[in-house]
Write a protein that holds these residues in place. Structure first.
Motif, PDB file in Angstrom:
ATOM      1  N   PRO A 549       0.695  -1.350  -0.547  1.00 41.38           N
ATOM      2  CA  PRO A 549      -0.320   0.170  -0.301  1.00 41.38           C
ATOM      3  C   PRO A 549       0.703   1.453   0.326  1.00 41.38           C
ATOM      4  O   PRO A 549       0.342   2.854  -1.183  1.00 41.38           O
ATOM      5  N   PHE A 550       1.937   1.795   0.850  1.00 41.58           N
ATOM      6  CA  PHE A 550       2.977   2.360   0.499  1.00 41.58           C
ATOM      7  C   PHE A 550       3.459   2.016  -0.183  1.00 41.58           C
ATOM      8  O   PHE A 550       3.694   4.067  -1.054  1.00 41.58           O
ATOM      9  N   ARG A 552       3.088   1.528  -3.917  1.00 38.37           N
ATOM     10  CA  ARG A 552       1.977   1.711  -4.764  1.00 38.37           C
ATOM     11  C   ARG A 552       2.407   3.114  -4.173  1.00 38.37           C
ATOM     12  O   ARG A 552       1.806   3.550  -5.487  1.00 38.37           O
ATOM     13  N   THR A 553       1.281   3.287  -3.708  1.00 38.40           N
ATOM     14  CA  THR A 553       0.823   5.073  -3.364  1.00 38.40           C
ATOM     15  C   THR A 553       2.247   5.927  -3.381  1.00 38.40           C
ATOM     16  O   THR A 553       1.507   7.252  -4.615  1.00 38.40           O
ATOM     17  N   CYS A 555       4.705   5.463  -5.669  1.00 36.47           N
ATOM     18  CA  CYS A 555       5.367   5.264  -7.280  1.00 36.47           C
ATOM     19  C   CYS A 555       6.728   4.640  -6.705  1.00 36.47           C
ATOM     20  O   CYS A 555       7.638   5.311  -7.890  1.00 36.47           O
ATOM     21  N   ASN A 569       0.946  12.245  -5.820  1.00 34.43           N
ATOM     22  CA  ASN A 569       0.530  11.971  -4.554  1.00 34.43           C
ATOM     23  C   ASN A 569       0.797  12.073  -3.622  1.00 34.43           C
ATOM     24  O   ASN A 569      -0.318  12.106  -2.264  1.00 34.43           O
ATOM     25  N   ARG A 572      -2.223  14.699  -1.752  1.00 28.05           N
ATOM     26  CA  ARG A 572      -3.783  13.998  -1.293  1.00 28.05           C
ATOM     27  C   ARG A 572      -3.426  13.541  -0.419  1.00 28.05           C
ATOM     28  O   ARG A 572      -3.041  13.790   0.486  1.00 28.05           O
ATOM     29  N   GLY A 574      -5.047  11.824   3.449  1.00 27.06           N
ATOM     30  CA  GLY A 574      -4.877  10.561   3.636  1.00 27.06           C
ATOM     31  C   GLY A 574      -5.931  10.348   3.817  1.00 27.06           C
ATOM     32  O   GLY A 574      -6.676   8.740   3.866  1.00 27.06           O
ATOM     33  N   LEU A 581      -0.934  13.987   2.944  1.00 29.21           N
ATOM     34  CA  LEU A 581       0.125  12.720   2.913  1.00 29.21           C
ATOM     35  C   LEU A 581       1.318  12.917   4.040  1.00 29.21           C
ATOM     36  O   LEU A 581       1.989  12.501   4.885  1.00 29.21           O
ATOM     37  N   ASP A 689      -5.593   3.774   3.177  1.00 27.04           N
ATOM     38  CA  ASP A 689      -4.944   3.206   2.085  1.00 27.04           C
ATOM     39  C   ASP A 689      -3.422   3.484   1.760  1.00 27.04           C
ATOM     40  O   ASP A 689      -2.943   3.003   0.992  1.00 27.04           O
ATOM     41  N   ALA A 690      -2.631   4.627   2.424  1.00 27.83           N
ATOM     42  CA  ALA A 690      -1.549   4.113   2.085  1.00 27.83           C
ATOM     43  C   ALA A 690      -0.695   3.371   3.064  1.00 27.83           C
ATOM     44  O   ALA A 690       0.471   3.825   2.702  1.00 27.83           O
TER      45      ALA A 690
END
Length: 777
Positions: A549-550, A552-553, A555, A569, A572, A574, A581, A689-690
């Motif tokens: 999750p981290f 991927r958030t 990249c 990202n 954006r 959190g 974030l 999600d992150a």
């Protein structure tokens, strides 16, 4: 039969029991050859280092192991051990789940401390690798001697193994964890077989197997299992039931530590990048074929294997220059005579050959080229046993013709793989041919196997120099060329304050021809875990497993480098009602490549400190809420009196009220193992999600929230380790009592019990006295 009385196998059918003629052994013979192994191996490790200072700094060594060892040593010197989790290292900080660092292995602790005390990472890691290669060679020598190889041939193969292709260019050059795991293998093998034979205490077998498992590399554990299982079969074949029982007890004691080492990895595997995909698959990456092994004595042959950065560009399947050319001259009858006691050796070698030629992924084990060195270990032990019988002198012409054909085949295979490199193929073939001629001349004229072995040892150094001169460092592994002077690093990055996050994509500069530009980036950016020795608390770290999750958030790649989407990202929210974030992670400084910053507006409360063609540096304008704590946000209606970081693995939050309940978000990743309670009552711990850690409060909550980390399965792991330790100590006691009770004239099963080993007139002891002569076959 009691365990203290080893079984004596019956001689092979057709063999006659008679005393062997043996030369008296001088005191010098017990130490001169092992000393030669240590000194020559250590000297040979310096050849690549002096030729190119970057040889031992490719791939993961530079980006992961060297800086992390330094960090570990720094933490140990501050009183922290065992090293389970470093929340400030984010995706790269779950060391106990990563496993391969061997956080419980006491020998690794010595390495970490030594590296952290050294002023230069490149020098420190070279010295560590050189020491490990020496231990590998010494273990190989002991293993060959365990199978009754003569000292000189045992020394020759022992010195050759650390400089075989994969071990030298990949394990020593890039993957020190694999090198360390492999170095344990011969010691495990020796001590396990001695335990089977009833020689010495089984405690040493337990200790060797335990250290191999605690090293954390699954290939080391695989070696323990493979060697142990094969030797149990050997014990059954020899009807050495006491030895089988001893070895089984050793295996149980060692296996009891597996939950401690690997349960955190298994419990965290759902979050790992490598959890995706089939259990068994074949991508062809780092997968040799049977044809690649046919050129194992060609030092300049590059096999057609897909590597990390493209096609293989180093002799990864090279074994030793002397093995294939001397095959026609070996005496193979010893294998028939000693077939039963060589069962374990054959099974281990055969099993690793099968794995070497297997698919690209078998569960935890990917890239089968990684096990070729274990196969080569068995091959070299067999070779040492055969060479100890002396080279044949009958049928010189057909044997010489066969050797010529082998040399021609080596040249052809080398050239056909890369027809444009005719000169390289010719040089490599000529070098092996010249060394072979010298070895055979020594054999036919001087008739001394010890001198032939010395030619083999000298040839290892000559071939090594040739290989390093032609190939240099491993171009098939990622290049970094990071600075290694710790003081200079810390001075360069002294202006990076607080928690730093870097956004940079430097992979295009790792292509050939861009290395100078890549080196020029290291006064602005750093890859992998290099921020640790630079004295900077950075989010970016190398991670072998990842936190999906981290990463991927943001990249983010495994080496801490990022793609453009990561910086976007960062700004954006959190979650609903939450800040960006960047604030949830309590970042203080951002370092961004200008190309990645284009078109992205920083969030409120951030300012550009500096901006030029190299980097855009942003800093936070105000202090984060709850300084001195990882708590970064609370839901509306949750009132917090105070929040404190008690230790890296313990957070406390004093909640004044939370009438409607709510959430606490912490600036750390929600690794499995974190638990929370409110006044002693468990609370729910989840992740955003992150991947940030979230604690949910019930309605009406008030009091003290304790957030603590313990590795998953720790209780079971400690219970297993305790039982294994008790059993290991019991084995030590049994071995000691057996030694005390043994009669002075009693002896365990030795080579004398397996029937005669036919003496050869061209085998000479160190003292120069030859055994009785027999007719050449």
């Amino acid at each position: 039969m009691s365990p203290s009385t080893p079984a004596r196998p019956a001689p092979a059918s057709g063999s006659r029991r008679r005393a062997r003629t043996a030369a008296p052994r001088s005191p010098r013979s017990t130490w001169i050859w092992p000393l030669l192994v240590v000194v020559v191996t250590a000297a040979y490790t310096a050849i690549p280092y002096l030729t190119t200072g970057w040889f031992y700094q490719r791939g993961d060594t530079a980006a992961q192991f060297a800086p992390t060892w330094w960090h570990f040593g720094d933490m140990v010197r501050d009183g922290q051990w065992p090293l389970w989790l470093d929340p400030q290292s984010w995706a790269g900080g779950n060391y106990v789940a990563e496993a391969l660092f061997g956080t419980y292995n006491p020998l690794n602790v010595l390495i970490w401390v030594a590296v952290s005390l050294g002023p230069d990472l490149a020098v420190s890691t070279y010295l560590v690798k050189a020491a490990v290669m020496v231990l590998l060679a010494l273990g190989t020598y002991a293993l060959a001697r365990e199978y009754d190889a003569a000292p000189a041939p045992a020394a020759a193969v022992a010195i050759a193994l650390p400089f075989s292709g994969f071990t030298l260019f990949w394990d020593a050059g890039s993957w020190p964890s694999g090198l360390m795991a492999f170095a344990y293998a011969p010691w495990v093998w020796v001590t396990f077989r001695r335990a089977l034979r009833g020689v010495g205490s089984p405690f040493w077998a337990f200790l060797a197997g335990l250290l191999a498992v605690l090293n954390g590399n699954p290939y080391g554990t695989l070696a323990v299992v493979t060697i142990g299982a094969a030797l149990v079969v050997e014990g059954v074949v020899l009807r050495s039931w006491g030895g089988v029982v001893r070895l089984a007890l050793v295996g149980v004691a060692v296996a009891a530590f597996l939950p401690l080492v690997y349960l955190p990895l298994l419990e965290s595997s759902d979050l790992a990048v490598r959890s995706a995909g089939a259990l068994f698959e074949n991508s062809g990456k780092l997968r040799p074929t049977a044809g690649d092994l046919l050129a194992a004595s060609s030092p300049l042959h590059t096999p057609p294997i897909r590597a990390i950065t493209g096609p293989m560009m180093v002799p990864a399947t090279f074994l030793a220059w002397f093995v294939l050319p001397l095959l026609p001259w070996l005496r193979y009858d010893v294998v028939r005579r000693r077939a039963r006691e060589l069962v374990g050796l054959g099974l281990i070698t055969g099993a690793y050959l099968a794995l070497t030629l297997g698919p690209s992924k078998l569960w935890l084990f990917r890239w089968p080229l990684r096990v070729i060195e274990y196969f080569y270990l068995g091959v070299l032990v067999v070779f040492a046993v055969l060479l100890s019988q002396g080279l044949a002198r009958s049928g010189v012409r057909p044997r010489a013709a066969a050797t010529a054909l082998v040399l021609a085949a080596l040249g052809w295979l080398t050239w056909s793989q890369d027809p444009s490199a005719l000169r390289r193929a010719a040089i490599g073939t000529a070098a092996v041919a010249a060394l072979t001629v010298v070895a055979l001349a020594v054999h036919l004229v001087l008739r001394r196997t010890a001198l032939v072995s010395l030619v083999a040892v000298g040839g290892v150094g000559a071939v090594l120099a040739l290989q390093v001169g032609v190939f240099g460092e491993n171009a098939s592994s990622r290049v970094w060329h990071v600075p290694s002077d710790v003081s200079a690093l810390q001075e360069t990055f002294a202006d990076r304050e607080g928690r730093v996050m870097q956004f940079a994509d430097l992979k295009p500069l790792q292509n050939k021809g861009q290395i100078r530009r890549l080196e020029g980036q290291w006064d602005t950016y750093l890859p992998g875990s290099m921020y640790h020795p630079a004295g900077v608390e950075a989010v970016n770290n190398y991670t072998g497993m990842g936190f999906v999750p981290f990463t991927r958030t943001f990249c983010m790649e495994y080496d801490g480098l990022t793609q453009p989407c990561g910086y976007r990202n960062l700004w954006r929210a959190g979650g609903p009602g939450q800040p960006p974030l960047a604030d949830l992670m309590k970042l203080d400084t951002l370092v961004v490549q200008p190309a990645l910053a284009e078109g992205v507006a920083p969030g409120e409360g951030w300012s550009v400190a500096t901006s030029d063609d190299d980097a855009v540096v942003l800093t936070r304008d105000e202090e984060h809420p709850w300084p001195g704590s990882s708590l970064s946000w609370t839901s509306d209606g949750v009132e917090v009196e105070s929040a404190t970081t008690r230790s890296d693995l313990h957070e406390t939050v004093q909640v004044a009220s939370a009438d409607q309940g709510g959430q606490l978000v912490f600036a750390m990743l929600a690794w499995p193992g974190w638990t929370a309670d409110l006044n002693g009552k468990p609370l729910s711990v989840t992740r955003s999600d992150a991947g940030l850690l979230v604690v949910t409060l019930p309605a009406g909550a008030s009091g003290t929230v304790d957030l603590t980390y313990r590795p998953p399965g720790l209780t079971l792991g400690l219970l297993g380790a305790g039982l294994g330790t008790v059993l290991g100590l019991a084995l030590a006691l049994v071995g000691w009592r057996s030694w005390r009770r043994r009669r002075p004239d009693a002896k365990p099963w030795t080579a004398d019990d397996r029937g005669p080993l036919e003496p050869r007139d061209d085998v000479t002891t160190v003292s120069g006295e030859a055994p009785a002569q027999v007719n050449d076959r």
